[in-house]
Scaffold this motif. Structure first.
Motif, PDB file in Angstrom:
ATOM      1  N   ALA A 116     -34.249 -87.981 -40.169  1.00  0.00           N
ATOM      2  CA  ALA A 116     -33.698 -88.655 -41.342  1.00  0.00           C
ATOM      3  C   ALA A 116     -34.750 -88.690 -42.445  1.00  0.00           C
ATOM      4  O   ALA A 116     -35.939 -88.818 -42.169  1.00  0.00           O
ATOM      5  N   GLU A 117     -34.293 -88.549 -43.686  1.00  0.00           N
ATOM      6  CA  GLU A 117     -35.213 -88.636 -44.822  1.00  0.00           C
ATOM      7  C   GLU A 117     -35.882 -90.007 -44.831  1.00  0.00           C
ATOM      8  O   GLU A 117     -35.287 -91.002 -44.441  1.00  0.00           O
ATOM      9  N   GLY A 118     -37.131 -90.024 -45.267  1.00  0.00           N
ATOM     10  CA  GLY A 118     -37.880 -91.277 -45.337  1.00  0.00           C
ATOM     11  C   GLY A 118     -38.675 -91.562 -44.078  1.00  0.00           C
ATOM     12  O   GLY A 118     -39.496 -92.475 -44.055  1.00  0.00           O
ATOM     13  N   ARG A 119     -38.446 -90.801 -43.029  1.00  0.00           N
ATOM     14  CA  ARG A 119     -39.196 -90.985 -41.788  1.00  0.00           C
ATOM     15  C   ARG A 119     -40.459 -90.125 -41.807  1.00  0.00           C
ATOM     16  O   ARG A 119     -40.585 -89.198 -42.596  1.00  0.00           O
ATOM     17  N   LYS A 120     -41.377 -90.425 -40.927  1.00  0.00           N
ATOM     18  CA  LYS A 120     -42.647 -89.702 -40.862  1.00  0.00           C
ATOM     19  C   LYS A 120     -42.472 -88.235 -40.482  1.00  0.00           C
ATOM     20  O   LYS A 120     -43.157 -87.356 -40.990  1.00  0.00           O
ATOM     21  N   LYS A 121     -41.556 -87.965 -39.543  1.00  0.00           N
ATOM     22  CA  LYS A 121     -41.403 -86.609 -39.014  1.00  0.00           C
ATOM     23  C   LYS A 121     -41.137 -85.578 -40.111  1.00  0.00           C
ATOM     24  O   LYS A 121     -41.879 -84.589 -40.208  1.00  0.00           O
ATOM     25  N   PRO A 122     -40.119 -85.754 -40.991  1.00  0.00           N
ATOM     26  CA  PRO A 122     -39.909 -84.743 -42.033  1.00  0.00           C
ATOM     27  C   PRO A 122     -41.062 -84.678 -43.040  1.00  0.00           C
ATOM     28  O   PRO A 122     -41.407 -83.600 -43.524  1.00  0.00           O
TER      29      PRO A 122
END
Length: 85
Positions: free
Chosen positions: A49-55
């Protein structure tokens, strides 16, 4: 460089697989996230999801790895790991 997924790995990912994706934080430390896994063609997919650390981490540094697991009909757990550069 992407690697070709073996048919055995594709089969596991087509089932109800979950796993862990490891990306690198800006300071170089690993960031591990549990995700649902799937496959499309020859690509392993996972949710985000946008806003998460992974992306954010993947945009900055695409190096990552994942480990997936599945428990088919409560039999022993199957697993596999694949690095990504």
């Amino acid at each position: 460089m992407p690697i070709a997924l073996p048919e055995s790995v594709k089969k596991v990912l087509e089932d109800k697989a979950y796993g862990h994706v490891v990306t690198l934080n800006p300071n170089g430390r690993p960031q591990v996230t549990m995700v649902w896994m799937d496959v499309e063609g020859n690509e392993a997919l996972f949710n985000t999801a946008e806003g998460r650390k992974k992306p954010q981490n993947l945009r900055r540094d695409p190096r990552s790895s994942f480990l997936f697991r599945i428990v088919p009909n409560r039999s022993p757990i199957s697993s596999s790991a694949a690095p990504r550069r």
